[in-house]
Design a protein around this motif. Structure first.
Motif, PDB file in Angstrom:
ATOM      1  N   GLY A   2       0.821  -1.207   0.000  1.00 17.13           N
ATOM      2  CA  GLY A   2       0.000   0.000   0.000  1.00 17.13           C
ATOM      3  C   GLY A   2       0.856   1.257   0.000  1.00 17.13           C
ATOM      4  O   GLY A   2       2.021   1.238   0.389  1.00 17.13           O
ATOM      5  N   THR A   3       0.259   2.357  -0.422  1.00 19.14           N
ATOM      6  CA  THR A   3       0.992   3.620  -0.562  1.00 19.14           C
ATOM      7  C   THR A   3       1.017   4.426   0.721  1.00 19.14           C
ATOM      8  O   THR A   3       1.973   5.145   0.998  1.00 19.14           O
ATOM      9  CB  THR A   3       0.356   4.473  -1.685  1.00 19.14           C
ATOM     10  N   GLY A   4      -0.050   4.326   1.522  1.00 18.09           N
ATOM     11  CA  GLY A   4      -0.112   5.128   2.735  1.00 18.09           C
ATOM     12  C   GLY A   4      -1.485   5.044   3.368  1.00 18.09           C
ATOM     13  O   GLY A   4      -2.159   4.027   3.270  1.00 18.09           O
ATOM     14  N   VAL A   5      -1.906   6.146   3.997  1.00 17.78           N
ATOM     15  CA  VAL A   5      -3.145   6.139   4.757  1.00 17.78           C
ATOM     16  C   VAL A   5      -3.912   7.435   4.547  1.00 17.78           C
ATOM     17  O   VAL A   5      -3.325   8.503   4.386  1.00 17.78           O
ATOM     18  CB  VAL A   5      -2.862   5.934   6.263  1.00 17.78           C
ATOM     19  N   VAL A   6      -5.233   7.308   4.520  1.00 23.28           N
ATOM     20  CA  VAL A   6      -6.112   8.476   4.667  1.00 23.28           C
ATOM     21  C   VAL A   6      -6.504   8.478   6.134  1.00 23.28           C
ATOM     22  O   VAL A   6      -7.252   7.621   6.588  1.00 23.28           O
ATOM     23  CB  VAL A   6      -7.349   8.385   3.753  1.00 23.28           C
ATOM     24  N   SER A   7      -5.975   9.420   6.872  1.00 26.70           N
ATOM     25  CA  SER A   7      -5.919   9.333   8.326  1.00 26.70           C
ATOM     26  C   SER A   7      -6.834  10.312   9.044  1.00 26.70           C
ATOM     27  O   SER A   7      -7.016  11.450   8.611  1.00 26.70           O
ATOM     28  CB  SER A   7      -4.468   9.574   8.771  1.00 26.70           C
ATOM     29  N   VAL A   8      -7.367   9.858  10.165  1.00 35.82           N
ATOM     30  CA  VAL A   8      -8.038  10.733  11.128  1.00 35.82           C
ATOM     31  C   VAL A   8      -7.055  11.110  12.234  1.00 35.82           C
ATOM     32  O   VAL A   8      -6.955  12.257  12.653  1.00 35.82           O
ATOM     33  CB  VAL A   8      -9.284  10.033  11.727  1.00 35.82           C
ATOM     34  N   ALA A   9      -6.279  10.125  12.674  1.00 38.21           N
ATOM     35  CA  ALA A   9      -5.358  10.329  13.796  1.00 38.21           C
ATOM     36  C   ALA A   9      -4.280  11.368  13.499  1.00 38.21           C
ATOM     37  O   ALA A   9      -3.703  11.941  14.427  1.00 38.21           O
ATOM     38  CB  ALA A   9      -4.706   9.002  14.189  1.00 38.21           C
ATOM     39  N   SER A  10      -4.016  11.625  12.218  1.00 42.64           N
ATOM     40  CA  SER A  10      -2.977  12.605  11.866  1.00 42.64           C
ATOM     41  C   SER A  10      -3.326  14.014  12.320  1.00 42.64           C
ATOM     42  O   SER A  10      -2.467  14.887  12.360  1.00 42.64           O
ATOM     43  CB  SER A  10      -2.701  12.593  10.363  1.00 42.64           C
ATOM     44  N   HIS A  11      -4.598  14.247  12.688  1.00 49.60           N
ATOM     45  CA  HIS A  11      -4.945  15.522  13.317  1.00 49.60           C
ATOM     46  C   HIS A  11      -4.205  15.691  14.640  1.00 49.60           C
ATOM     47  O   HIS A  11      -3.922  16.810  15.066  1.00 49.60           O
ATOM     48  CB  HIS A  11      -6.448  15.590  13.624  1.00 49.60           C
ATOM     49  N   VAL A  12      -3.918  14.565  15.295  1.00 50.40           N
ATOM     50  CA  VAL A  12      -3.410  14.582  16.671  1.00 50.40           C
ATOM     51  C   VAL A  12      -1.958  14.109  16.743  1.00 50.40           C
ATOM     52  O   VAL A  12      -1.157  14.657  17.495  1.00 50.40           O
ATOM     53  CB  VAL A  12      -4.304  13.685  17.576  1.00 50.40           C
ATOM     54  N   ILE A  13      -1.621  13.084  15.948  1.00 51.87           N
ATOM     55  CA  ILE A  13      -0.275  12.488  15.988  1.00 51.87           C
ATOM     56  C   ILE A  13       0.312  12.430  14.582  1.00 51.87           C
ATOM     57  O   ILE A  13       0.946  11.452  14.193  1.00 51.87           O
ATOM     58  CB  ILE A  13      -0.303  11.082  16.631  1.00 51.87           C
ATOM     59  N   GLY A  14       0.115  13.492  13.828  1.00 57.35           N
ATOM     60  CA  GLY A  14       0.568  13.505  12.439  1.00 57.35           C
ATOM     61  C   GLY A  14       2.065  13.344  12.287  1.00 57.35           C
ATOM     62  O   GLY A  14       2.547  12.557  11.455  1.00 57.35           O
ATOM     63  N   THR A  15       2.832  14.071  13.083  1.00 58.63           N
ATOM     64  CA  THR A  15       4.297  13.992  13.001  1.00 58.63           C
ATOM     65  C   THR A  15       4.770  12.577  13.279  1.00 58.63           C
ATOM     66  O   THR A  15       5.652  12.038  12.589  1.00 58.63           O
ATOM     67  CB  THR A  15       4.944  14.973  13.987  1.00 58.63           C
ATOM     68  N   GLU A  16       4.168  11.958  14.287  1.00 54.08           N
ATOM     69  CA  GLU A  16       4.567  10.606  14.677  1.00 54.08           C
ATOM     70  C   GLU A  16       4.163   9.575  13.621  1.00 54.08           C
ATOM     71  O   GLU A  16       4.924   8.634  13.342  1.00 54.08           O
ATOM     72  CB  GLU A  16       3.928  10.250  16.022  1.00 54.08           C
ATOM     73  N   MET A  17       2.997   9.752  13.029  1.00 51.19           N
ATOM     74  CA  MET A  17       2.579   8.828  11.980  1.00 51.19           C
ATOM     75  C   MET A  17       3.477   8.943  10.752  1.00 51.19           C
ATOM     76  O   MET A  17       3.840   7.940  10.139  1.00 51.19           O
ATOM     77  CB  MET A  17       1.118   9.076  11.602  1.00 51.19           C
ATOM     78  N   LYS A  18       3.845  10.165  10.417  1.00 50.86           N
ATOM     79  CA  LYS A  18       4.760  10.359   9.292  1.00 50.86           C
ATOM     80  C   LYS A  18       6.107   9.708   9.585  1.00 50.86           C
ATOM     81  O   LYS A  18       6.716   9.091   8.693  1.00 50.86           O
ATOM     82  CB  LYS A  18       4.935  11.861   9.020  1.00 50.86           C
ATOM     83  N   GLU A  19       6.554   9.809  10.826  1.00 54.72           N
ATOM     84  CA  GLU A  19       7.821   9.182  11.224  1.00 54.72           C
ATOM     85  C   GLU A  19       7.739   7.666  11.058  1.00 54.72           C
ATOM     86  O   GLU A  19       8.675   7.029  10.565  1.00 54.72           O
ATOM     87  CB  GLU A  19       8.130   9.539  12.682  1.00 54.72           C
ATOM     88  N   MET A  20       6.604   7.076  11.438  1.00 53.39           N
ATOM     89  CA  MET A  20       6.406   5.632  11.302  1.00 53.39           C
ATOM     90  C   MET A  20       6.441   5.213   9.827  1.00 53.39           C
ATOM     91  O   MET A  20       7.130   4.241   9.457  1.00 53.39           O
ATOM     92  CB  MET A  20       5.067   5.236  11.920  1.00 53.39           C
ATOM     93  N   ILE A  21       5.720   5.954   8.993  1.00 51.93           N
ATOM     94  CA  ILE A  21       5.673   5.633   7.563  1.00 51.93           C
ATOM     95  C   ILE A  21       7.054   5.749   6.929  1.00 51.93           C
ATOM     96  O   ILE A  21       7.486   4.872   6.168  1.00 51.93           O
ATOM     97  CB  ILE A  21       4.658   6.563   6.857  1.00 51.93           C
ATOM     98  N   MET A  22       7.768   6.814   7.274  1.00 55.79           N
ATOM     99  CA  MET A  22       9.101   7.034   6.703  1.00 55.79           C
ATOM    100  C   MET A  22      10.101   5.997   7.199  1.00 55.79           C
ATOM    101  O   MET A  22      10.996   5.576   6.456  1.00 55.79           O
ATOM    102  CB  MET A  22       9.572   8.449   7.021  1.00 55.79           C
ATOM    103  N   ALA A  23       9.951   5.557   8.442  1.00 55.84           N
ATOM    104  CA  ALA A  23      10.837   4.513   8.967  1.00 55.84           C
ATOM    105  C   ALA A  23      10.660   3.230   8.167  1.00 55.84           C
ATOM    106  O   ALA A  23      11.645   2.579   7.783  1.00 55.84           O
ATOM    107  CB  ALA A  23      10.549   4.268  10.447  1.00 55.84           C
TER     108      ALA A  23
END
Length: 290
Positions: free
Chosen positions: A200-221
């Protein structure tokens, strides 16, 4: 079509009278872009599309396109269970200058697979916009099968799917059969990493409103091959992802944003705000995480 790895399904900010607040919308856009968001989905489920009027959606599309000013893709939720109405809204969104359209599976009517195919094909034929399908059986009752998604992917401007089925086997089958430039996004925050792991390419996220930086870090890792680090981040973020669905969305995420001093207002009926008990549970979890 790759819209980025972390797309935020943006809430629609309201004022004290539950009218769209464009000033707060600007503040939210800037906040999201500063916290890892690669693209914005507007007037989707999280944006309370069922209670936004046609004119409100156009005003929202216009405002977001103007504020974003080409910095990230803007994907407008233009689908519903009325094919002609979906065409009209999609065409108006195209005139405004959105980058793509998100089309949900028609709810309530309960079309069969041929009806679903014809619905999406008919809308796609009436616009030049790239189209992201939105498969969400928990809300729409109907579900796009693997075969229907694969068939739709062969239409030139149907370029992506947001899949909220939670069915990893089906998503694997889709990825195996579509062309490489057709993208598959998780529609569930908690399945971001599992779906990424099968292509998969990624996520259409709700949580990124709150933990966006952390989710991006997870995806990039994960993309960097740091699989164990990505898995560690996933496990850490999972309680927040789950808590944001403790009640019908977007009530929890709007409460979480207000707790973070981002006032996006309440929700429109028939949705209701969190109860005091639910609020305290959410705030306690956010405090523990932070």
């Amino acid at each position: 079509m790759d819209f980025g790895s972390l797309l935020t399904a943006m809430v629609t900010p309201f004022d004290e009278n539950n009218r769209i607040n464009l000033e707060r919308t600007t503040e939210l856009i800037e906040y999201l872009l500063d916290h890892g968001t690669d693209g914005l989905i507007i007037a989707g489920t999280t944006g309370e599309s069922p209670t936004l009027s046609f004119d409100e959606k156009l005003a929202l599309f216009n405002h977001v396109v103007t504020v974003v000013n080409g910095r990230v893709p803007v994907v407008a939720g233009t689908g519903n269970n009325n094919t002609e109405a979906s065409i009209r809204l999609t065409q108006e969104a195209e005139k405004i200058g959105v980058d793509a359209a998100l089309l949900v599976t028609p709810y309530y009517n309960k079309p069969n697979q041929e009806g679903l195919y014809q619905h999406f094909k008919t809308v796609a034929n009436e616009t030049k916009l790239p189209i992201m399908l939105y498969n969400i059986p928990s809300r729409a009752i109907v579900r796009l099968t693997v075969e229907t998604i694969v068939s739709l992917s062969q239409i030139d401007n149907i370029v992506s799917v947001k899949d909220s089925s939670g069915d990893l086997d089906a998503i694997s089958s889709i990825l195996e059969q579509v062309s490489e430039d057709f993208t598959v996004y998780s529609g569930d925050d908690s399945l971001t990493l599992p779906i990424q792991s099968i292509g998969g390419t990624g996520v259409v996220s709700v949580a990124s409103h709150v933990i966006g930086t952390e989710m991006k870090e997870m995806i990039m890792a994960f993309e960097a091959g740091e699989v164990k680090q990505a898995a560690k981040l996933h496990r850490k973020l999972l309680p927040i992802m789950k808590a944001l669905f403790m009640a019908p969305s977007p009530s929890p995420v709007k409460a979480a944003l207000r707790y973070q001093q981002l006032n996006v207002g309440s929700v429109r009926l028939p949705l209701v705000p969190l109860s005091p008990f639910e609020e305290q549970n959410l705030y306690r979890l956010l405090d523990t995480y932070k």
